[in-house]
Design a protein around this motif. Structure first.
Motif, short mmCIF file in Angstrom:
data_model
loop_
_atom_site.label_atom_id
_atom_site.label_comp_id
_atom_site.label_asym_id
_atom_site.label_seq_id
_atom_site.Cartn_x
_atom_site.Cartn_y
_atom_site.Cartn_z
N GLY A 96 -10.89 3.40 11.27
CA GLY A 96 -11.68 3.78 10.10
C GLY A 96 -10.90 4.58 9.07
O GLY A 96 -11.39 4.80 7.95
N ALA A 97 -9.69 5.02 9.41
CA ALA A 97 -8.94 5.90 8.50
C ALA A 97 -8.53 5.18 7.21
O ALA A 97 -8.41 5.80 6.15
N ARG A 98 -8.33 3.88 7.30
CA ARG A 98 -7.95 3.11 6.09
C ARG A 98 -8.96 3.29 4.97
O ARG A 98 -8.63 3.16 3.80
N ASP A 99 -10.21 3.57 5.33
CA ASP A 99 -11.25 3.66 4.30
C ASP A 99 -11.47 5.08 3.80
O ASP A 99 -12.32 5.30 2.92
N VAL A 100 -10.76 6.05 4.38
CA VAL A 100 -11.03 7.44 3.99
C VAL A 100 -9.78 8.29 3.77
O VAL A 100 -9.92 9.48 3.44
N ALA A 101 -8.59 7.72 3.95
CA ALA A 101 -7.42 8.62 3.94
C ALA A 101 -6.24 8.12 3.11
O ALA A 101 -5.97 6.92 3.05
N PRO A 128 -4.30 3.02 1.01
CA PRO A 128 -4.82 1.72 1.46
C PRO A 128 -5.70 1.08 0.37
O PRO A 128 -6.40 1.79 -0.36
N LYS A 129 -5.63 -0.23 0.29
CA LYS A 129 -6.39 -0.91 -0.77
C LYS A 129 -7.89 -0.84 -0.54
O LYS A 129 -8.68 -1.04 -1.45
N GLU A 176 0.83 -1.21 0.00
CA GLU A 176 0.00 0.00 0.00
C GLU A 176 0.87 1.26 0.00
O GLU A 176 0.36 2.36 0.10
N ILE A 177 2.18 1.05 -0.11
CA ILE A 177 3.14 2.16 -0.05
C ILE A 177 3.74 2.42 -1.42
O ILE A 177 4.21 1.50 -2.09
N PHE A 178 3.71 3.68 -1.84
CA PHE A 178 4.30 4.09 -3.11
C PHE A 178 5.48 5.02 -2.81
O PHE A 178 5.28 6.14 -2.35
N VAL A 179 6.68 4.54 -3.09
CA VAL A 179 7.87 5.36 -2.85
C VAL A 179 7.99 6.38 -3.98
O VAL A 179 7.74 6.07 -5.15
N SER A 180 8.35 7.61 -3.64
CA SER A 180 8.47 8.67 -4.65
C SER A 180 9.66 9.55 -4.34
O SER A 180 10.36 9.35 -3.35
N ASP A 181 9.85 10.56 -5.17
CA ASP A 181 11.01 11.46 -4.97
C ASP A 181 10.63 12.72 -4.20
O ASP A 181 11.47 13.60 -4.06
N HIS A 229 -6.29 2.95 -4.87
CA HIS A 229 -4.97 2.32 -5.00
C HIS A 229 -4.69 1.99 -6.47
O HIS A 229 -3.60 2.26 -6.99
N GLY A 230 -5.68 1.43 -7.14
CA GLY A 230 -5.52 1.08 -8.55
C GLY A 230 -5.31 2.32 -9.42
O GLY A 230 -4.46 2.32 -10.32
#
Lengths: 408, 408
Positions: A235-240, A263-264, A101-106, A279-280
């Motif tokens: 509940g934050a997984r579903d809204v943040a 989060p997925k 669920e983690i996207f590494v970026s610059d 996520h997609g």
């Protein structure tokens, strides 16, 4: 005929930090022998932790040999880094976030700027005031606002921060779909409690809204009761969506590494109410327009989570927080009301004058650069932001100069 | 209710390279003992040049000391790198490009994907077919196309490449505002002469259009008469943006550094015809949504322009071009018509069958991964792309396996 994106013409001509740079340059030309001390832009000043330096070198040695060389990496980041993040920044705090669920970026600036692309153009946006300018500017560029007048863009729901609410905005009075929050806050240094944050999560759940939670400064939290991540809230997984960065915590402003958590279970909808995985969508955006963070940089970031790295990062944070304590003490002694600096590297000081005049006065009389609060929005008028990112020597000297200037 | 950017739903479900990865994985599960040789994705395989490794290490040592540490750098890149680029890649070839017209970034994929943001949503876009998928996908995401059917998106002017025109598309028959060109081409390896490119520049000037010129593969040009940069063509400064990358030339696919040239004389217009500097627009976009390339990476890229760096880069390019020559020779000997591989690392081979069947056959019978031409557009049907990015040993082995497979 090729036409420009006319929304760019709505942007205020001058970006806050370029205006500051211009005034500082003018001052320095007039006072070539008076070196300024910069407590303005929130940029770190101390060397990278040894653990990161060591890992960085090692990764470059790998790139020097065909057999260990790495070409394109996964756009979303290497598993070694995503797993270290999930384990240390989330699971260790009881937040249920997986490595996938983690996207590494610059950079968190890129991510907080790009995230709006995956949402509808007519999304109703709530943005705090005062605020980090990039949240707003990127929505202006995308065409989600009307014109700018009297310090505000039409079409944005502003969430006012002020002395009365301690710079923790109230829930919006009108319905919104996308809410930007940043805690510990830039620019005010305000922090949010779990109970307060729970109200936002509940609001988002009730309104099918999404919270964009910028936690770039979480490492500066000292008060154990405060949440480091929004995912510590039920509940934050579903809204943040949460944004993090190695910039301020481990000194990566010039090295560039950050990450975004999607989060997925987070959903957004079509006009007819059909649910789609955010996520997609973000994965599609990220893999189409980004090609991953430099491999050696990812190895340097991974080292932040080693035993040595953790200790060194804590030492860095402590160092800046000693500066913050000194700035708080001195400015309070001078009679200024302030917040921040206890769980954040920023101190937000009531000036008793308009922001830019106070900025000019500090520059002219003390040779110290701060950031005028008005540059962060209309609610910032009457405040300045002082950053704790500098050496002890410079901060001590700056405070002494300010004392002189304000007393004279 | 938070709504998604519904344009994302128009995107073809499967990205070319993920579909390839899926088929290769399925093959490997069925044949665990038969290692595949990858001549598919255009990723380099050889170590970074020594000069880059040396500069990279040195820059990290600077980051290890407070006194030489670097925090935020200029978003557009450090002067040392921009000046080296202007001098070596442009002025040395007689192209009048200044250091302040160069924007350093972390990838040509990002830049070619992001550039469309600064233009109007109703811009008429011309895109070659076959083509690198990101040009198209990023315009789909932005909402500049209609639905996808029969291999094409509504609302795009496709520039057909085929055997008849040698994969150099003809000028568009209908008016367009923004034209994507890539030479040496990905995927076909086709190159463009100065006279041919002059026709495009003249077309753009006559139609107030802008050319987005992707020159990521210019280092592979052997024929001295071919242009490396569009700015070698008279008038191009007023009509073109150019994209370059260190990825393929110096092995930076995992290290991440690229740049985009936006001449200050390039203009785009409001609906009423008022001219605006594209340089100013891109600068605003770049500084709002990007925070600069990692400092040590910029030092490594600068080293590409040292005397040692140039020689080492040339050696890398020569190495891959020997592979290209071998692939050309072998595939021609097998009776296949092809282009590319003489001034580009890609060889574009007529299969005599549909692309995906030929892909599957090569994978199944030779254990070699190529890229099906159909994945680059309808005009790619009947072709495959073979990449020269691999070791001599692997390319030799792959060609021997292909010979066996095609003869049997």
């Amino acid at each position: 005929m090729i036409q420009i994106n006319a929304h760019y013409l709505k942007l205020k001509a001058s970006y806050l930090f370029s205006e500051i740079a211009k005034r500082v340059e003018a001052y320095q030309q007039q006072h070539p022998d008076a070196p300024v001390i910069r407590l303005g832009i929130g940029d770190v000043t101390r060397a990278l932790p040894d653990a990161c330096i060591h890992a960085f070198h090692q990764a470059i040695d790998e790139m020097a040999e065909d057999r260990s060389f790495r070409g394109y990496g996964p756009e979303e980041g290497y598993a070694f880094l995503r797993e270290a993040i999930a384990e240390n920044d989330f699971k260790a705090r009881g937040a249920d976030i997986g490595a996938d669920e983690i996207f590494v970026s610059d950079g968190a600036k890129c991510d907080t700027g790009n995230i709006q692309e995956i949402f509808d153009i007519n999304t109703r946006i709530a943005i705090p005031d005062p605020v980090y300018p990039a949240y707003l500017d990127t929505n202006v560029m995308a065409g989600r606002t009307g014109a700018y007048h009297d310090g505000r863009y039409e079409g944005i729901v502003y969430l006012n921060g002020n002395a009365e609410n301690g710079f923790i905005p109230d829930l919006p009075a009108e319905p919104v779909d996308l809410i930007y929050l940043c805690f510990p806050n830039n620019p005010t240094g305000a922090t949010i409690t779990k109970d307060q944050l729970k109200q936002w999560v509940d609001y988002a759940a009730a309104n099918k809204a999404i919270i964009l939670f910028d936690a770039a400064y979480e490492a500066f939290i000292r008060d154990d009761s405060l949440p480091h991540s929004i995912y510590e809230i039920d509940g934050a997984r579903d809204v943040a969506i949460e944004f993090r960065s190695f910039s301020k915590t481990a000194g990566f402003t010039g090295t560039r590494c950050a990450y975004t958590v999607v989060p997925k279970s987070l959903m957004a909808y079509t006009a007819t109410g059909e649910a789609h995985s955010v996520h997609g969508l973000w994965n599609r955006r990220h893999s189409t327009k980004f090609n991953g963070v430099s491999y050696p940089v990812q190895r340097a970031a991974e080292a932040v989570y080693s035993t040595a790295g953790k200790a060194q990062m804590q030492e860095l944070v402590n160092y800046y927080m000693e500066n913050a304590a000194l700035i708080r003490k001195e400015m309070q002694a001078l009679g200024h009301t302030l917040i921040g600096g206890e769980n954040s590297p920023y101190i937000w000081v009531a000036t008793g004058a308009d922001s830019w005049s106070f900025f000019d006065m500090l520059l002219e009389n003390a040779g110290v650069v701060c950031t005028p609060g008005a540059g962060f929005g209309t609610c910032g008028e009457g405040y300045i932001r002082i950053s704790a990112f500098n050496s002890h020597e410079n901060v001590t000297a700056a405070m002494s100069r300010i004392r002189q200037a304000l007393k004279s």
